[in-house]
Design a protein around this motif. Structure first.
Motif, mmCIF file in Angstrom:
data_model
loop_
_atom_site.group_PDB
_atom_site.id
_atom_site.type_symbol
_atom_site.label_atom_id
_atom_site.label_comp_id
_atom_site.label_asym_id
_atom_site.label_seq_id
_atom_site.Cartn_x
_atom_site.Cartn_y
_atom_site.Cartn_z
ATOM 1 N N PHE A 21 2.308 6.959 -15.838
ATOM 2 C CA PHE A 21 3.288 6.872 -14.752
ATOM 3 C C PHE A 21 2.632 6.097 -13.607
ATOM 4 O O PHE A 21 1.716 6.604 -12.951
ATOM 5 N N GLY A 22 3.066 4.862 -13.383
ATOM 6 C CA GLY A 22 2.432 4.002 -12.399
ATOM 7 C C GLY A 22 3.168 3.995 -11.072
ATOM 8 O O GLY A 22 4.401 4.065 -11.024
ATOM 9 N N PHE A 23 2.401 3.911 -9.980
ATOM 10 C CA PHE A 23 2.949 3.823 -8.621
ATOM 11 C C PHE A 23 2.229 2.691 -7.898
ATOM 12 O O PHE A 23 1.000 2.730 -7.754
ATOM 13 N N SER A 24 2.973 1.708 -7.426
ATOM 14 C CA SER A 24 2.394 0.562 -6.731
ATOM 15 C C SER A 24 3.199 0.314 -5.463
ATOM 16 O O SER A 24 4.431 0.234 -5.513
ATOM 17 N N PRO B 200 8.376 0.684 3.197
ATOM 18 C CA PRO B 200 8.110 -0.248 2.096
ATOM 19 C C PRO B 200 8.535 0.374 0.774
ATOM 20 O O PRO B 200 8.725 1.589 0.679
ATOM 21 N N GLU B 201 8.653 -0.457 -0.242
ATOM 22 C CA GLU B 201 9.097 0.105 -1.512
ATOM 23 C C GLU B 201 7.924 0.405 -2.442
ATOM 24 O O GLU B 201 6.884 -0.265 -2.411
ATOM 25 N N ALA B 202 8.124 1.455 -3.230
ATOM 26 C CA ALA B 202 7.165 1.847 -4.254
ATOM 27 C C ALA B 202 7.728 1.463 -5.606
ATOM 28 O O ALA B 202 8.871 1.809 -5.932
ATOM 29 N N VAL B 203 6.939 0.749 -6.388
ATOM 30 C CA VAL B 203 7.358 0.319 -7.717
ATOM 31 C C VAL B 203 6.776 1.293 -8.732
ATOM 32 O O VAL B 203 5.560 1.400 -8.887
ATOM 33 N N MET B 204 7.663 2.012 -9.404
ATOM 34 C CA MET B 204 7.269 3.053 -10.345
ATOM 35 C C MET B 204 7.541 2.575 -11.765
ATOM 36 O O MET B 204 8.654 2.166 -12.088
ATOM 37 N N VAL B 205 6.502 2.618 -12.601
ATOM 38 C CA VAL B 205 6.590 2.129 -13.978
ATOM 39 C C VAL B 205 6.231 3.252 -14.936
ATOM 40 O O VAL B 205 5.250 3.973 -14.724
ATOM 41 N N TYR B 206 7.030 3.383 -15.991
ATOM 42 C CA TYR B 206 6.735 4.362 -17.049
ATOM 43 C C TYR B 206 6.342 3.637 -18.318
ATOM 44 O O TYR B 206 6.946 2.633 -18.702
#
Length: 727
Positions: free
Chosen positions: A237-240, A283-289
């Motif tokens: 689970f990624g958070f950028s 700001p926005e957080a880009v969440m990747v699964y």
């Protein structure tokens, strides 16, 4: 796919081709239900997600944008101070809206769509009836990517002032995971991008930057993984965070084994006054699964950032091979010396010459002249335009270094405007590298920088700009802000920077901008929105770069990673490595040289010519292909990675051994990302016998690999799929 709503159950199902994210309204609170592999949508889904009622205690409720003060004792996503000094607000659900596509964010960089069919955006509206605070939670889901992008807009709809003391971009409660681990990037100047992994235990695990920049110390990214997660297998689970200032990201495990992860602007030393009717956008957080390990998470980020964050002419174009004069000359050069390096570069096939620091003001060392953006006629008697035109006549484009956010106390600009730096009246002004930071909260400062740079861009044929930023922010105050807004300075600085970058990149779209901050001190998605590549590290030693580039690739595409061959002994660590080894490491990024080409032997020049010719053939695949990490330099003596084309018909493999191994065993390198049904020609990059292997064989049994019995050895291979029936 997109956003599916069951109003009666209070259920919102965000669904992409391979992922689901579920939110349910429980007693007026948006509650996190699920994030993971795609679920089929059923009308009975809401019955499966009923959580503990809020009356049993908010401390047990997995909230989407949690508050503090009403029973939840974990870290909140926001905090607002009311005019009477109290800090209690309670946001409750007040409706929703679904938008096609993904709206831009005012004044902030953001991921975008080229067609509204690519994404849908859910806006959840929350309100605090007492204060009038309204919060709109934005969730944009890309239907063909396992990506959700979150942010929050906080609006004062009351009749009194509010003061935000915390406003994060995203918070996710993982109730079903009790054994998560956190993967993140840490380091320092000259050793950025170190991959770290640690188990989460009860309490907090946190990374942050209080430096006014994203920092060398921590990158604004983290991933939560299960213990069994590897490059190829397991959940990630990624958070950028798409932001270039101070940030915080952390995981908090409570006494029940639930994990709350949150990410956003750093709350330390932050406040923002909201007058009635005003709003604040995070700001926005880009969440990747990813269900296929860290590798697939990285490739999802790479594709998204390369094509839907980076913009402009160079987003999809192959990047030029450059030579930079910094380590060749430092401050000691004249026009003829620069042209002599460019002349050698032209003979070797190099396409761009970059003039680094020292061309302006009276800049003979790094202790003066920042802010005086006019050429030094002692070094360049006929000016920048003459040097650029001489280099252009050789067939090379011309690039230039700037550090536009800084001011030297020993400069004409400082003597004229000593109040233009960030400072607190009456207090010491901390210098780093003999320089101060310009106050980018002020429009007149940004206008001066724009006018100075645009005057050069309008008269000199500049094709590339290296935009540097060599120190963190201190004495963070502004002479232009009233007392009640001084704690807004750091964020206003970043907003001012973004405003200037938007203006200058829009007005000069032909220039390729590269971000730099003493190397990787500001390697973040916010800068990539304006500048599609970043100087990854001031450390150009090839052995150190194995780790730096490998770690940086955890979230950032190779098209963003600047990588140069430098002289030996290396100027940062004193190591002597072969030119082939240095070249293969640098060819795994945006390729270039940072040395004096005129000092090379004939044999070295032939090697450079061969490297340049090879990179011109492969750079499209390196810069635009899918990256597969095969062996980690953080785990042993060897490193390896490969690039694969979208159709899986072409690939490049790079392998490295740092120290020679006595009586080494026979090696094979298992590849990844190939089509198991195809046959591939495998050609050594330096020439030699071509072999034919099946894709399945290369991925399951591996590619035979042997090194010379020397330290610092590397191999690379080109793979081409055979047409059906050819084998």
């Amino acid at each position: 796919m997109g956003v599916i709503v069951q109003e009666q159950a209070g259920l919102f199902h965000l669904q992409s081709s391979g992922m689901s994210y579920l939110i349910q309204i429980v007693d007026g609170y948006p509650v996190h239900g699920y994030w993971g592999e795609r679920l089929k949508h059923r009308e009975t889904m809401g019955d499966l997600l009923i959580h503990t009622p809020a009356r049993a205690g908010l401390d047990r409720l997995p909230q989407e944008y949690p508050q503090y003060g009403s029973g939840d004792f974990r870290n909140p996503a926001y905090q607002a101070e009311l005019e009477d000094g109290t800090r209690i607000t309670e946001l409750k659900y007040d409706g929703y809206r679904i938008l096609k596509g993904k709206p831009p964010l005012s004044g902030l960089p953001a991921v975008y769509t080229e067609d509204e069919s690519e994404a849908e955006t859910l806006e959840l509206v929350l309100k605090d009836a007492y204060s009038g605070l309204k919060v709109v939670l934005l969730y944009s889901i890309f239907t063909a990517r396992n990506v959700i992008i979150r942010s929050a807009r906080l609006i004062n709809e009351g009749d009194k002032k509010l003061r935000l003391r915390r406003a994060l971009s995203a918070s996710v409660d993982f109730s079903g995971h009790s054994d998560l681990e956190m993967v993140y990037l840490s380091g320092a100047w000259a050793r950025e991008g170190n991959m770290k992994r640690r188990p989460l235990e009860q309490g907090e695990t946190r990374i942050d930057s209080k430096r006014g920049m994203s920092s060398h110390q921590f990158n604004p990214f983290a991933s939560l993984v299960t213990p069994e997660t590897t490059e190829r297998h397991g959940e990630a689970f990624g958070f950028s965070l798409v932001y270039s200032g101070g940030f915080e990201a952390g995981a908090e495990v409570d006494s029940f084994g639930s994990t709350r992860f949150s990410i956003g602007m750093n709350s330390f030393d932050f406040a923002w006054q909201l007058n009635p009717g005003e709003s604040f956008q995070t700001p926005e957080a880009v969440m990747v699964y990813s269900a296929q390990g860290l590798g697939e998470m990285s490739r999802t980020y790479h594709r998204l950032y390369r094509t839907r964050l980076c913009r402009g002419k160079y987003r999809d174009e192959e990047r030029p091979i450059l030579v930079n004069n910094w380590e060749a000359t430092y401050f000691d050069f004249n026009a003829d010396k620069l042209v002599s390096i460019a002349e050698e570069g032209a003979k070797l096939g190099i396409e761009l010459f970059v003039l680094d620091d020292g061309w302006f003001g009276k800049r003979d060392a790094d202790n003066s002249s920042l802010g005086d953006w006019y050429e030094d006629r002692r070094k360049l008697p006929d000016g920048l335009a003459d040097v650029a035109e001489r280099i252009n006549r050789l067939g090379l484009k011309f690039g230039l270094w700037f550090e536009p956010e800084m001011i030297s106390p020993d400069s004409e600009l400082y003597r004229k405007h000593p109040d233009w730096c960030l400072h607190v009246p009456g207090r010491r002004r901390s210098e780093a590298r003999w320089q101060l930071v310009l106050d980018y909260t002020r429009q007149e400062v940004r206008d001066y920088i724009y006018d100075s740079l645009s005057a050069i861009f309008s008269t000199v044929p500049v094709a590339y700009v290296k935009w540097d930023m060599n120190r963190a922010l201190t004495e963070i105050g502004s002479a232009a802000l009233p007392p009640e807004r001084q704690a807004e300075t750091a964020h206003r600085y970043v907003l001012g920077l973004y405003e200037l970058l938007e203006r200058i990149t829009t007005d000069f779209p032909h220039i390729l901008f590269e971000s730099c901050s003493s190397g990787g001190g500001r390697f973040d998605p916010g800068m990539l929105y304006y500048m599609p590549q970043t100087w990854t590290s001031d450390n150009t030693d090839a052995v150190e770069r194995l780790k730096i580039q490998y770690g940086t690739s955890l979230v950032y595409p190779v098209s963003a990673i600047g990588a140069h061959v430098s002289a030996v002994p290396n100027h940062q660590v004193g190591r002597i490595t072969p030119l082939d080894f240095r070249g293969n490491v640098a060819m795994s990024g945006n390729f270039g040289y940072e040395l004096d080409l005129t000092k090379f032997t004939d044999d070295e020049k032939e090697t450079v010519k061969r490297q340049v010719a090879a990179y011109k053939q492969i750079r499209g695949l390196v810069q635009q292909g899918d990256l597969y990490r095969l062996k980690s330099p953080f785990e042993g003596n060897e490193s390896a990675w490969m690039f694969v084309s979208e159709d899986q018909r072409a690939a490049l493999v790079y392998a490295f051994q740092v120290m020679a191994v006595p009586n080494a065993p026979q090696r094979t390198l298992r590849l990844d990302g190939l089509d198991p049904e195809l046959e591939y020609e495998v050609e050594p990059g330096t020439g030699g016998e071509i072999s034919i292997f099946g894709g399945d064989r290369l991925m399951q049994l591996g590619l035979p690999l042997a090194y010379e019995h020397k330290d610092y050895q590397s191999r690379w291979f080109r793979l081409r799929a055979l047409k059906p029936g050819k084998a």
